[in-house]
Design an enzyme around this catalytic site. Structure first.
Site, PDB file in Angstrom:
ATOM      1  N   LYS A 174       0.859  -1.189   0.000  1.00  0.00           N
ATOM      2  CA  LYS A 174       0.000   0.000   0.000  1.00  0.00           C
ATOM      3  C   LYS A 174       0.894   1.238   0.000  1.00  0.00           C
ATOM      4  O   LYS A 174       1.466   1.617   1.018  1.00  0.00           O
ATOM      5  CB  LYS A 174      -0.894   0.034   1.252  1.00  0.00           C
ATOM      6  CG  LYS A 174      -1.966   1.104   1.138  1.00  0.00           C
ATOM      7  CD  LYS A 174      -2.273   1.823   2.423  1.00  0.00           C
ATOM      8  CE  LYS A 174      -1.479   3.065   2.668  1.00  0.00           C
ATOM      9  NZ  LYS A 174      -1.591   4.174   1.709  1.00  0.00           N
TER      10      LYS A 174
ATOM     11  N   CYS B   2      13.434  11.598   6.603  1.00  0.00           N
ATOM     12  CA  CYS B   2      13.445  11.258   8.022  1.00  0.00           C
ATOM     13  C   CYS B   2      14.842  11.441   8.584  1.00  0.00           C
ATOM     14  O   CYS B   2      15.009  11.577   9.788  1.00  0.00           O
ATOM     15  CB  CYS B   2      12.942   9.847   8.229  1.00  0.00           C
ATOM     16  SG  CYS B   2      13.826   8.679   7.247  1.00  0.00           S
TER      17      CYS B   2
HETATM   18  N1  LIG Z   1      12.521   6.245   9.597  1.00  0.00           N
HETATM   19  C1  LIG Z   1      12.331   6.132   8.307  1.00  0.00           C
HETATM   20  O1  LIG Z   1      12.869   5.245   7.673  1.00  0.00           O
HETATM   21  C2  LIG Z   1      11.441   7.082   7.580  1.00  0.00           C
HETATM   22  C3  LIG Z   1      10.451   7.788   8.225  1.00  0.00           C
HETATM   23  N2  LIG Z   1       9.624   8.639   7.550  1.00  0.00           N
HETATM   24  C4  LIG Z   1       8.644   9.412   8.298  1.00  0.00           C
HETATM   25  O2  LIG Z   1       7.415   9.431   7.569  1.00  0.00           O
HETATM   26  C5  LIG Z   1       6.715  10.634   7.800  1.00  0.00           C
HETATM   27  C6  LIG Z   1       6.243  11.232   6.498  1.00  0.00           C
HETATM   28  O3  LIG Z   1       5.521  10.320   5.787  1.00  0.00           O
HETATM   29  P1  LIG Z   1       3.905  10.295   5.798  1.00  0.00           P
HETATM   30  O4  LIG Z   1       3.507   9.587   4.579  1.00  0.00           O
HETATM   31  O5  LIG Z   1       3.356  11.635   6.074  1.00  0.00           O
HETATM   32  O6  LIG Z   1       3.636   9.449   7.093  1.00  0.00           O
HETATM   33  P2  LIG Z   1       2.268   8.813   7.554  1.00  0.00           P
HETATM   34  O7  LIG Z   1       2.572   8.125   8.810  1.00  0.00           O
HETATM   35  O8  LIG Z   1       1.160   9.761   7.520  1.00  0.00           O
HETATM   36  O9  LIG Z   1       1.955   7.757   6.382  1.00  0.00           O
HETATM   37  C7  LIG Z   1       2.796   6.705   6.087  1.00  0.00           C
HETATM   38  C8  LIG Z   1       1.993   5.600   5.446  1.00  0.00           C
HETATM   39  O10 LIG Z   1       1.086   5.074   6.401  1.00  0.00           O
HETATM   40  C9  LIG Z   1      -0.231   5.093   5.877  1.00  0.00           C
HETATM   41  N3  LIG Z   1      -1.178   5.248   6.980  1.00  0.00           N
HETATM   42  C10 LIG Z   1      -1.778   6.376   7.448  1.00  0.00           C
HETATM   43  N4  LIG Z   1      -2.603   6.075   8.471  1.00  0.00           N
HETATM   44  C11 LIG Z   1      -2.539   4.740   8.644  1.00  0.00           C
HETATM   45  C12 LIG Z   1      -3.169   3.834   9.547  1.00  0.00           C
HETATM   46  N5  LIG Z   1      -4.026   4.246  10.494  1.00  0.00           N
HETATM   47  N6  LIG Z   1      -2.877   2.518   9.444  1.00  0.00           N
HETATM   48  C13 LIG Z   1      -2.003   2.079   8.514  1.00  0.00           C
HETATM   49  N7  LIG Z   1      -1.386   2.885   7.628  1.00  0.00           N
HETATM   50  C14 LIG Z   1      -1.632   4.203   7.707  1.00  0.00           C
HETATM   51  C15 LIG Z   1      -0.229   6.262   4.910  1.00  0.00           C
HETATM   52  O11 LIG Z   1      -1.291   6.144   3.985  1.00  0.00           O
HETATM   53  P3  LIG Z   1      -2.015   7.400   3.307  1.00  0.00           P
HETATM   54  O12 LIG Z   1      -1.173   8.590   3.545  1.00  0.00           O
HETATM   55  O13 LIG Z   1      -2.098   7.003   1.904  1.00  0.00           O
HETATM   56  O14 LIG Z   1      -3.328   7.496   3.926  1.00  0.00           O
HETATM   57  C16 LIG Z   1       1.148   6.075   4.277  1.00  0.00           C
HETATM   58  O15 LIG Z   1       1.107   5.058   3.298  1.00  0.00           O
HETATM   59  C17 LIG Z   1       7.698  11.526   8.531  1.00  0.00           C
HETATM   60  O16 LIG Z   1       7.353  11.577   9.882  1.00  0.00           O
HETATM   61  C18 LIG Z   1       9.035  10.825   8.371  1.00  0.00           C
HETATM   62  O17 LIG Z   1       9.962  11.055   9.383  1.00  0.00           O
HETATM   63  C19 LIG Z   1       9.729   8.767   6.217  1.00  0.00           C
HETATM   64  C20 LIG Z   1      10.691   8.077   5.508  1.00  0.00           C
HETATM   65  C21 LIG Z   1      11.643   7.226   6.158  1.00  0.00           C
HETATM   66  O1  LIG Z   2      18.831  10.131   3.401  1.00  0.00           O
HETATM   67  C1  LIG Z   2      18.869   8.945   3.544  1.00  0.00           C
HETATM   68  O2  LIG Z   2      19.878   8.375   3.912  1.00  0.00           O
HETATM   69  C2  LIG Z   2      17.622   8.142   3.329  1.00  0.00           C
HETATM   70  C3  LIG Z   2      16.483   8.957   3.776  1.00  0.00           C
HETATM   71  C4  LIG Z   2      15.211   8.293   3.721  1.00  0.00           C
HETATM   72  O3  LIG Z   2      15.071   7.196   3.317  1.00  0.00           O
HETATM   73  C5  LIG Z   2      14.053   9.023   4.181  1.00  0.00           C
HETATM   74  O4  LIG Z   2      14.173  10.119   4.624  1.00  0.00           O
HETATM   75  O5  LIG Z   2      12.970   8.481   4.066  1.00  0.00           O
END
Ligand SMILES: NC(=O)C1=CN([C@@H]2O[C@H](COP(=O)(O)OP(=O)(O)OC[C@H]3O[C@@H](n4cnc5c(N)ncnc54)[C@H](OP(=O)(O)O)[C@@H]3O)[C@@H](O)[C@H]2O)C=CC1
Ligand SMILES: O=C(O)CCC(=O)C(=O)O
Length: 493
Positions: free
Chosen positions: A172, A281
């Site tokens: 998803k 992130c």
């Molecule tokens: N640590 C890491 O590796 C990384 C962390 N991040 C973090 O991700 C965030 C940004 O991404 P963002 O997409 O806004 O994050 P979200 O948590 O809003 O969404 C992530 C995914 O989860 C889905 N989702 C939303 N609500 C639910 C639920 N209740 N149950 C299951 N799935 C759900 C979303 O679907 P939809 O939006 O389609 O509804 C999307 O596909 C930042 O906080 C960032 O730090 C990002 C990349 C890497």
């Molecule tokens: O910058 C990176 O090393 C990877 C970052 C990443 O995957 C993210 O921010 O989601």
């Protein structure tokens, strides 16, 4: 363009589903419509994945890997095409989009190599004429939930290790950025991946994500996203006894010591704070600087920011693209207002850009606050935009303490030329990733990716560590003595 679900190797015609538009954050152009699937589509996809999994697990791993090689070649062939779409749907500048597609290519080849490794262990047995070993066994159907900021790379970090180790997947993608997933599904079809091995279901996380987590035939959930959503996923997953892997937010810092190469530190801060408009992130959102070099570092940063061009990421001269949507813009604005109220000093930036040529997209100026106190909200919470807080310290010990004082633990970095300080820092910084004389971003796909504390739950994407998410260890004892040998019997007394 109408995006369709890809289930059991077929493009679904779900006429009854409502759709939402996919919008280019650089200029508001509508790129496609994406369906909002329901539990029914999840059930269909999971059934297809379950049906395919037994046969897929019996395909020899090197043959499973051959599909990943083919996927890697296709991604390579389409790299520029995909990068252009990625920039349009997500906003990151084109050179970063190319870099992200390259991560997918690298992951395809790296995990394809695992088809000829997937190492287990052999050990001596306690008993004569007995052989002992452990192997990695696939788990079954894996659910992948991915975010919008890396719409292709993060999915490859999850799908490829899952597939090569004999699982089937239901993915998803984030509703905000479905085009990369749609393109990836086309590649699954083009390389002839057997039906049901990889399925893509589009739709809201609260509906599709929840249905995946609750489905009894989904055994593993691998999630990347915000800490808030991740904790909901963990709670629901725990209730349904799922194996749940979480990669979540960060509040990453670059530490600049008094002996640092300041020019290098400035370049790294600019790149890791404002690349992807701060929406990684791993983005640098704090600079922890030694008091003796603070003033000089600040003036160098201000000068460097002045050279950054903001605009549509498809323009190769642009260094900072838009943020993902209006909601993100408002959230960043709120944090900037909080920072001002808390008494931090705005060194540069601080405004959304709303006049032409920025009026149709979502742009925020690269922003730096200085004189930030460690307990301020802007020093503690993830902003996920181009905003950095400078915090002054007097020693390495204080820098490490400040770095470790946040609820997240993803990435950190130290700039110093003193080997003693560097080794102390790499030991004491409590993040999953530590950089020395480099910014906080730029992870390589063959090392574990993930973090401690509020960033994760002990699992890792990427590297060999990813295989631990998608496999179970099976220990096998083969007794070839021809008689019953009883282990754990103490015969000495
Ligand atoms: N640590 C890491 O590796 C990384 C962390 N991040 C973090 O991700 C965030 C940004 O991404 P963002 O997409 O806004 O994050 P979200 O948590 O809003 O969404 C992530 C995914 O989860 C889905 N989702 C939303 N609500 C639910 C639920 N209740 N149950 C299951 N799935 C759900 C979303 O679907 P939809 O939006 O389609 O509804 C999307 O596909 C930042 O906080 C960032 O730090 C990002 C990349 C890497
Ligand atoms: O910058 C990176 O090393 C990877 C970052 C990443 O995957 C993210 O921010 O989601």
């Amino acid at each position: 363009m109408e995006i369709r679900n890809f289930i059991d190797g077929k493009w679904m015609i779900d006429d009854g589903l409502s759709t939402v538009p996919v919008v280019n954050p650089a200029n508001g152009e509508q790129l496609a419509n994406v369906p909002l699937s329901t539990k029914a589509q999840v059930d269909e996809a999971v059934a297809a994945a379950k049906k395919a999994q037994k046969a897929w697990a019996l395909v020899p791993a090197p043959k499973r890997a051959d599909f990943l090689y083919e996927i890697g070649f296709k991604l390579k062939e389409k790299k520029e095409y995909l990068a252009q779409i990625l920039t349009k749907e997500m906003g990151k500048v084109i050179e970063e989009a190319r870099g992200e597609v390259q991560e997918g290519i690298d992951m395809a080849f790296y995990m394809a190599g695992e088809g000829r490794r997937l190492f287990g262990e052999t050990t001596p047995s306690e008993l004569a004429d007995k052989f002992a070993m452990s192997v990695r066994a696939p788990i079954g159907v894996v659910g992948l939930i991915t975010p919008w900021n890396f719409p292709i790379a993060i999915a490859t970090w999850k799908a490829f290790p899952a597939i090569v180790s004999g699982n089937t997947v239901v993915w998803k993608p984030a509703t905000e950025t479905p085009l990369m997933a749609y393109e990836m599904a086309k590649i699954f079809e083009e390389v002839g991946l057997p039906e049901g091995v990889a399925n893509v279901v589009f739709g809201a996380g609260s509906t599709v994500g929840t249905a995946m987590i609750e489905h009894p035939d989904v055994k593993v959930i691998s999630f990347t996203g915000s800490t808030e959503t991740g904790s909901k996923v963990a709670e629901l997953g725990g209730k349904h006894l799922k194996k749940v892997s979480l990669e979540m937010g960060g509040k990453n810092a670059v530490i600049v010591m008094d002996d640092a190469n300041l020019q290098l530190a400035v370049e790294a801060i600019i790149w890791s704070a404002f690349g992807t408009a701060g929406q990684r992130c791993t983005a640098c959102s704090r600079v922890i600087v030694h008091k003796d070099v603070k003033t000089e570092l600040e003036s160098m940063l201000v000068k460097s920011i002045g050279q950054l061009t903001i605009g549509d990421g498809l323009d190769p001269t642009v260094k900072v693209g838009p943020v993902i949507n209006q909601g993100a813009l408002e959230k960043i604005n709120r944090y900037v207002e909080i920072g001002k109220k808390e008494g931090a000093n705005l060194l540069v930036g601080g405004r959304a850009l709303t006049a032409p040529p920025f009026d149709k997209g979502y742009y925020f100026e690269p922003t730096i606050f200085t004189d930030v106190q460690n307990d301020m909200v802007i020093a503690q919470e993830e902003i996920f935009g181009p905003v950095v807080s400078i915090i002054e310290v007097s020693s390495l010990e204080e820098a490490i303490e400040v770095n470790n004082s946040v609820k997240f633990g993803l990435s950190s970095s130290i700039f110093s030329q003193d080997i003693n300080k560097i080794f102390k820092a790499q030991r004491d910084l409590d993040t999953g990733i530590v950089y020395v004389n480099a910014g906080t971003t730029g992870a390589e796909i063959h090392l574990p990716f993930g973090g401690t504390k509020g960033t994760g739950n002990g699992h890792r994407d990427s590297g060999q560590a990813a295989l631990d998410v998608y496999t179970e260890w099976k220990s096998i004892y083969v007794d070839y003595s021809g008689k019953l040998q009883r282990a754990q019997i103490d015969t000495e007394n």
